[in-house]
Design a protein around this motif. Structure first.
Motif, short mmCIF file in Angstrom:
data_model
loop_
_atom_site.label_atom_id
_atom_site.label_comp_id
_atom_site.label_asym_id
_atom_site.label_seq_id
_atom_site.Cartn_x
_atom_site.Cartn_y
_atom_site.Cartn_z
N ARG A 690 -26.11 18.67 -8.93
CA ARG A 690 -24.59 18.46 -7.85
C ARG A 690 -23.82 17.88 -9.08
O ARG A 690 -24.15 16.55 -9.17
CB ARG A 690 -24.61 17.92 -6.76
N ASP A 692 -19.43 17.10 -10.64
CA ASP A 692 -18.68 17.14 -10.52
C ASP A 692 -17.67 17.61 -11.69
O ASP A 692 -17.69 18.10 -12.69
CB ASP A 692 -17.57 15.06 -10.31
N MET A 696 -11.40 17.66 -6.63
CA MET A 696 -12.27 17.99 -5.89
C MET A 696 -12.50 19.48 -5.44
O MET A 696 -13.51 19.72 -4.85
CB MET A 696 -10.61 18.67 -4.66
N LYS A 698 -16.59 20.58 -7.32
CA LYS A 698 -17.52 20.16 -7.31
C LYS A 698 -19.29 21.51 -7.81
O LYS A 698 -18.32 22.77 -7.08
CB LYS A 698 -18.04 19.58 -6.84
N ARG A 754 -17.83 23.75 -4.80
CA ARG A 754 -17.67 23.19 -3.70
C ARG A 754 -16.22 23.08 -3.11
O ARG A 754 -15.51 22.03 -4.33
CB ARG A 754 -18.61 22.13 -3.29
N ASP A 756 -13.94 19.94 -2.08
CA ASP A 756 -14.16 18.81 -1.03
C ASP A 756 -13.20 18.66 -1.00
O ASP A 756 -12.00 18.01 -1.62
CB ASP A 756 -14.92 17.71 -2.01
N ASN A 758 -12.06 16.47 1.21
CA ASN A 758 -12.04 14.99 1.69
C ASN A 758 -12.48 15.44 3.46
O ASN A 758 -14.05 14.93 4.07
CB ASN A 758 -10.75 14.37 2.05
N VAL A 761 -15.64 20.50 3.47
CA VAL A 761 -16.20 21.20 2.20
C VAL A 761 -16.40 22.23 2.64
O VAL A 761 -16.92 22.79 3.23
CB VAL A 761 -17.32 20.12 1.94
N ARG A 763 -17.75 25.75 0.76
CA ARG A 763 -18.80 25.94 -0.11
C ARG A 763 -19.39 27.44 -0.44
O ARG A 763 -18.92 28.56 0.79
CB ARG A 763 -19.75 25.13 0.64
N GLY A 805 -19.08 22.77 4.41
CA GLY A 805 -20.47 21.80 4.31
C GLY A 805 -21.77 21.88 3.45
O GLY A 805 -21.76 22.81 3.04
N TYR A 806 -22.38 20.51 3.16
CA TYR A 806 -22.79 21.05 2.24
C TYR A 806 -24.70 21.42 2.86
O TYR A 806 -25.15 21.19 3.89
CB TYR A 806 -23.79 19.64 1.74
#
Length: 808
Positions: A690, A692, A696, A698, A754, A756, A758, A761, A763, A805-806
């Motif tokens: 993973r 960046d 936001m 990723k 992804r 993000d 906050n 997320v 995906r 989400g992850y």
């Protein structure tokens, strides 16, 4: 010109699934190459810095020193990936805007990054700061020089640190013959300072704070770490330092006084507006506490029993923290505040006022959400939740939750959409203490246990196939051993599963497959379950302690669950049966009951390369065995693999068992392609890199592997290899074989992005298989088939997983 063929069932999805993602990835690759041309002519872009460490003698832990300097270099350059700077491209392309909302503002402020130019960099000042940090870390004779290099529109800074051997601690002395340090051995026991450690100013400051907290636990309420001083003597030679802890001159008398607790008053319905209305006539004496409550919303003993502060005891910081934790854990209070006041009658006494600001007792919450599940289903869902936070005036929390959702599986590997409708209602009661016919020993003082009672009904309708109704009643306990370890024990866990309306094509399928029919029959599941969870990311004891590293290199998560059903019922009924489909089964209330044992373990490891890059791995292993009154485990307790939170290169629940592949089944009935393969054993693993990209956004590169197997051979699974001329695979029915199971793992890989935001997320994972277990042995790795330029290959192999989400 030949017209391209598309699947008529997915005209919209076919256009959506791949083209925008290809365009997005292409644009992402191109943005970094073209961002530099937008840099103004009179500006030089700050592209980064380089840190060099020079020393005449060998310096240990150069990587940590480099990391220390890296963390203190400011400003940081714009982020880049493979030498490209997409954040700059987004910023420049968005152009000037003063609006705080809108698409342009979103691109500029969320996806984009404000450019950092060389004029923003003060290299000499940064070099001075770096030298200061090195001195504070024991390199007293360090020097740092900076050099600016400019090449066209790009510029960077080289920081060179000249180091000598660092100073290390030799002797650490504490005050002697001082009443404050009467328990010096206990205070020194958990010291952060050890001989031969490299001198570190932050560690000394952390030690001062720790000693303050230790002294507060001995009653020194007004003592402050500012009264402590470390005298360092670096003249003792051989790069050694002697430390002497002393007290500053003029320490106030009350800072050296031990305090005991006097009157303790509790205000369970406190608000600022009601503060002046509190009267002495409202006070009750409860277990030695002054309880002031005009509203009478709570049973007083429920609150006072969880307070660790006791009248007459020596003040302890630990008792205060535990009291705050317990009162917040009751779940009824929004704010908890404790104020200590010196008693007017006795200068060595502290009176404590505990102010509790409650939540609204009753509330209703509605959530409209996009759902994403491990079965690769996505769709809208609506949840309504009614909460009563003080149901029986004992801080009990009562919830009634209504859920509804409609989901569709979006995968081009199925000839038609798989739709599902889900409706459910659950009533729960959580009591912040053990409710049991016998005493339960609970040694932890910091956390409160809870007793949970749940009653629910759920309707699941797989449109076009079947409707499944389930009822559940559970009674159990949840408690925490410490910040990392959590236990759940449900000695009573009863479910009833009833298969409702089924379609003719699904009837045809289950008539052919008696194992599937047995797993879906009407039956009771009566048993118990226990879950243990260990999560080192929640380790406050470790993260609170001073460490040279700014972040934890690694963390892991482990969860183990064991479940047993039907054994007590079987024992009471005295039934002994062989596992055979023709055997008559024992019933209760007119329906059979399931008998099995089941276990599952989930291990996750997170290794941080730095603050922006991480390798995350997961292994899941599970097994269940049906016996006695059951030939197979219930449908809702079986294992499956494949999907957006599983092996992402394969549709949900389409893998296995073993070498079986549903699309290769020659039976016309199975051309229905009800892809819902389940088994008794599961092994699954994933690894993700993973990183960046910008703010936001990723990215991730991943590899997944997994499969399921059966303990008993299922004659309904007559798998056929894709090449009929080759002998069938060694395990066509999916039965577990310890000699071949590793050779039957499905493997997939892919790339993900992804977003993000906050609060959640979004995906997107694009995956494709690289190993197909249903192919003949020796031909299962399919690297030679990969052809991104072939539309046919993409249609048959690429899967776009959309999830919230992850994956783990």
């Amino acid at each position: 010109m030949q017209k391209r063929k598309t699947n008529p069932v997915y005209p919209l999805f076919s256009a959506f699934q791949y083209r925008p993602l290809r365009y997005f990835l292409f644009a992402l690759l191109m943005t970094g190459c073209t961002a530099m041309k937008y840099v103004p002519e009179n500006e030089v872009l700050y592209t980064g810095y380089e840190i060099k460490i020079k020393s005449k003698k060998r310096i240990k832990s150069k990587s940590r020193i480099n990391e220390l300097m890296d963390q203190n270099v400011s400003p940081k350059p714009n982020s880049s990936i493979f030498g490209m700077r997409p954040g700059l491209w987004f910023y420049y392309k968005a152009g000037p805007t003063t609006r705080k909302k809108g698409f342009r503002s979103f691109v500029k402020n969320k996806l984009g990054q404000v450019p950092i130019y060389m004029r923003d960099v003060d290299a000499e000042k940064t070099a001075t700061l770096l030298k200061g940090h090195l001195v504070n870390n024991g390199f007293f004779q360090a020097e740092v020089k900076s050099e600016v290099k400019v090449n066209g529109k790009k510029g960077k800074v080289i920081y060179t640190a000249f180091l000598h051997r660092p100073y290390r601690l030799r002797n650490i002395d504490y005050p002697k013959n001082n009443t404050l340090f009467a328990n010096i051995d206990s205070i020194k026991q958990n010291s952060y300072l050890k001989q031969r450690q490299r001198y570190n100013l932050e560690r000394l400051q952390a030690e001062q704070t720790r000693i303050e907290q230790e002294l507060e636990n001995y009653g020194y309420f007004f003592f402050d770490d500012r009264h402590l001083l470390f005298e360092a003597d670096s003249t003792v030679g051989d790069k050694k330092v002697d430390l002497l802890l002393t007290l500053e001159n003029g320490v106030p008398k009350k800072a050296k006084r031990i305090y005991r607790l006097g009157e303790i008053s509790v205000f369970p319905d406190y608000t600022i507006s009601r503060d002046s209305l509190i009267r002495a006539t409202d006070t009750l004496k409860v277990l030695g506490y002054n309880y002031i409550d005009r509203q009478k919303n709570y049973r007083p003993e429920i609150i006072t029993k969880v307070i660790n502060l006791k009248k007459g005891n020596i003040y302890r910081r630990e008792d205060r923290e535990f009291t705050l934790s317990h009162l917040m854990s009751l779940g009824s209070f929004k704010f908890v505040d404790i104020k200590f006041i010196e008693s007017r009658q006795d200068s060595a006494l502290l009176n404590a006022n505990i102010y509790l600001t409650p939540y609204l007792k009753k509330s209703i919450r509605a959530d409209l959400q996009a759902t994403s599940k491990s079965n690769n289903f996505v769709g809208p869902g609506l949840t309504l939740k009614f909460t009563n936070r003080n149901f029986l005036r004992g801080s009990e929390r009562s919830d009634i939750t209504l859920t509804s959702g409609y989901e569709v599986q979006i995968s081009r590997k199925t000839p038609q959409p798989l739709n599902a409708l889900e409706l459910g209602v659950e009533s729960g009661l959580s009591v912040p203490r053990f409710i049991s016919p016998f005493d339960i020993y609970y040694p932890t003082r910091k956390y409160l246990p809870s007793t949970d009672i749940k009653l629910g009904f759920r309707l699941q309708q797989r449109i076009g196939y079947f409707r499944l109704n389930s009822f559940n009643l559970a009674y159990g306990y949840t408690w925490r051993e410490n910040t990392m370890k959590t236990h759940e024990l449900y000695p009573i866990d009863i479910s009833y599963m009833k298969l409702g309306h089924t379609s003719p094509k699904f009837d045809t399928l289950i008539n052919k497959n008696p194992f599937l029919a047995r797993s879906l029959e009407n039956q009771f599941i009566m048993g118990a379950r226990y879950t243990y969870t260990l999560n080192t990311q929640m380790n406050q004891e470790r993260t609170e302690k001073f460490r040279e590293q700014r972040f934890e290199r690694s963390n892991f998560y482990f969860s183990a669950k064991v479940e047993s059903a039907g054994n007590l019922v079987q024992l009471l009924r005295g039934g002994e049966f062989d596992n055979d489909l023709d055997n008559e089964r024992l019933n209760i209330f007119g329906s059979a009951y399931a008998q099995f044992v089941r276990g599952e373990a989930d291990f996750r490891y997170y290794w941080k390369l730095d603050k922006s890059n991480m390798i995350a791995s997961r292994i899941i292993a599970g097994t269940g065995y049906a016996f006695g009154n059951s030939i197979t485990m219930p449908y809702i307790r079986q294992f499956s693999t494949g999907g957006s939170n599983s092996v992402r290169a394969f549709p949900a629940r389409s893998i296995g068992p073993g070498t079986y592949y549903v699309k290769n089944d020659n039976s016309n009935e199975n051309k229905i392609l009800f892809i819902d393969q389940r088994g008794d054993i599961k092994l699954e693993g994933s690894t993700e890199f993973r990183f960046d990209i910008v703010k936001m956004l990723k990215g991730a590169i991943f590899v997944d592997a997994g499969n399921i197997w059966l303990w008993r051979e299922n004659n309904a699974l007559a798998g056929t290899p894709e090449q009929p001329t080759v002998d069938p695979a060694p395990n066509p029915h999916g039965r577990f074989d310890r000699d071949t199971f590793l050779n039957e793992l499905a493997v997939g890989t892919g790339f993900g992005t992804r977003f993000d935001f906050n609060f959640f997320v979004l995906r997107l994972d694009l995956a494709f298989p690289i190993r197909k277990p249903w192919l003949p042995d020796g031909q299962r790795w399919v690297f030679d088939e990969i052809a991104f330029g072939s539309s046919r290959w993409r249609a048959e192999n690429l899967i776009l997983n959309i999830a919230i989400g992850y994956p783990f």
